[in-house]
Design a protein around this motif. Structure first.
Motif, PDB file in Angstrom:
ATOM      1  N   UNK A  41       0.833  -1.204   0.000  1.00 57.28           N
ATOM      2  CA  UNK A  41       0.000   0.000   0.000  1.00 57.28           C
ATOM      3  C   UNK A  41       0.871   1.258   0.000  1.00 57.28           C
ATOM      4  N   UNK A  42       1.946   1.193   0.734  1.00 61.04           N
ATOM      5  CA  UNK A  42       2.872   2.326   0.796  1.00 61.04           C
ATOM      6  C   UNK A  42       3.477   2.600  -0.577  1.00 61.04           C
ATOM      7  N   UNK A  43       3.919   1.525  -1.238  1.00 62.13           N
ATOM      8  CA  UNK A  43       4.526   1.674  -2.560  1.00 62.13           C
ATOM      9  C   UNK A  43       3.474   2.095  -3.601  1.00 62.13           C
ATOM     10  N   UNK A  44       2.277   1.550  -3.470  1.00 65.91           N
ATOM     11  CA  UNK A  44       1.212   1.868  -4.433  1.00 65.91           C
ATOM     12  C   UNK A  44       0.890   3.368  -4.410  1.00 65.91           C
ATOM     13  N   UNK A  45       0.885   3.945  -3.208  1.00 66.23           N
ATOM     14  CA  UNK A  45       0.640   5.384  -3.090  1.00 66.23           C
ATOM     15  C   UNK A  45       1.830   6.185  -3.617  1.00 66.23           C
ATOM     16  N   UNK A  46       3.014   5.673  -3.358  1.00 67.73           N
ATOM     17  CA  UNK A  46       4.231   6.377  -3.772  1.00 67.73           C
ATOM     18  C   UNK A  46       4.302   6.555  -5.283  1.00 67.73           C
ATOM     19  N   UNK A 103      -0.262 -10.112  -4.300  1.00 74.12           N
ATOM     20  CA  UNK A 103      -0.746  -8.872  -3.689  1.00 74.12           C
ATOM     21  C   UNK A 103      -1.216  -7.890  -4.748  1.00 74.12           C
ATOM     22  N   UNK A 104      -0.450  -7.746  -5.848  1.00 76.22           N
ATOM     23  CA  UNK A 104      -0.839  -6.806  -6.903  1.00 76.22           C
ATOM     24  C   UNK A 104      -2.174  -7.212  -7.529  1.00 76.22           C
ATOM     25  N   UNK A 105      -2.339  -8.508  -7.753  1.00 72.66           N
ATOM     26  CA  UNK A 105      -3.599  -9.000  -8.310  1.00 72.66           C
ATOM     27  C   UNK A 105      -4.753  -8.683  -7.355  1.00 72.66           C
ATOM     28  N   UNK A 106      -4.517  -8.917  -6.063  1.00 76.36           N
ATOM     29  CA  UNK A 106      -5.534  -8.616  -5.052  1.00 76.36           C
ATOM     30  C   UNK A 106      -5.842  -7.119  -5.030  1.00 76.36           C
ATOM     31  N   UNK A 107      -4.798  -6.300  -5.178  1.00 79.79           N
ATOM     32  CA  UNK A 107      -4.961  -4.850  -5.128  1.00 79.79           C
ATOM     33  C   UNK A 107      -5.805  -4.374  -6.321  1.00 79.79           C
TER      34      UNK A 107
END
Length: 271
Positions: free
Chosen positions: A227-232, A262-266
């Motif tokens: 989540x941290x990286x996704x926002x970044x 995780x990416x697929x879930x996201x």
């Protein structure tokens, strides 16, 4: 010439004596000495003393007081010869007196660097569970010779080092429960190395230790970091954003399968 008129025992300090001298028509306190100096110098009432005698007696008493202090210093724990010399220098004892005192302490078996080394290694090995490299470093700082250290370190076998390191890994692992397995192993190795164990022992300890794996905790960890990286990287195009996130998570020790999951879930949750 001054004459000893009276010798009295000190009230506050056991084993000390006050010397009084006749000067002219009167009597006055002159100096104090230990019982050893009193006996060895045959100080008795009526004995005449020159100025040189008095000066020498004071010097001998200073040395005797320093000897009593160093004996007290040695009573708390064993010390290396260098530690004793440093202590005497701090007391501002003359170099020639230090040499004589150290020689006497050796003769009395109060200082023995080999025995000190062996006791030091056993204590740090069994009580503090420190690694051999850290113990050796501490002994060098205490001024002990390389030969003494090498002999004493024979008490610390590789088998025992590995036993201690493995136990520490198993105990410490809970500190990194929110890390990926790979990152946890890296941090545990670093911890063992910082405790003074060789890299080879640290590596084996991590391999042998029963490191707990909790899929739920690992998922929480990858989710938090993801989540941290996704926002970044939210301003990047989707393809580049996924690649950057993958690199970020891989750098934190997560496996490729876990990252893809995780990416697929996201992506599914964001639809």
């Amino acid at each position: 010439m001054p004459v000893i008129t009276k010798i009295t025992a000190a009230k506050k300090t056991k084993g000390r004596y006050h010397i009084y001298l006749k000067r002219g028509e009167g009597e006055e306190y002159a100096f104090s000495v230990s019982e050893d100096v009193l006996v060895s110098e045959h100080l008795t009432k009526g004995k005449e003393l020159t100025k040189t005698d008095i000066s020498n007696l004071k010097d001998k008493d200073d040395v005797d007081k320093a000897m009593q202090k160093v004996l007290n210093y040695l009573s708390y724990r064993m010390r290396s010869e260098t530690e004793v010399i440093r202590y005497l220098k701090d007391l501002e004892v003359a170099e020639e007196d230090i040499t004589r005192m150290v020689k006497r302490l050796r003769e009395l078996d109060f200082i023995d660097d080999q025995r000190f080394c062996e006791a030091f290694v056993r204590t740090k090995r069994d009580t503090a569970k420190k690694g051999p490299l850290l113990i050796e470093q501490e002994l060098y700082q205490k001024g002990v010779s390389k030969i003494n250290i090498e002999q004493a370190m024979k008490q610390y076998s590789e088998e025992l080092q590995l036993e201690h390191a493995t136990a520490m890994v198993e105990k410490k692992q809970s500190s990194y429960k929110k890390e990926s397995l790979k990152k946890k192993q890296q941090k545990l190795m670093q911890f063992i190395i910082q405790r003074g164990y060789p890299h080879s022992i640290a590596s084996k300890a991590v391999q042998l230790a029963e490191i707990e794996e909790d899929p739920e905790l690992e998922w929480d960890a990858v989710d938090k970091q993801g989540e941290k990286a996704w926002r970044k990287y939210e301003k990047k195009e989707l393809w580049e954003r996924k690649q950057r996130v993958k690199q970020y998570l891989y750098g934190r020790g997560f496996t490729a399968d876990k990252i893809d999951e995780w990416i697929e879930h996201k992506l599914e949750s964001d639809e």
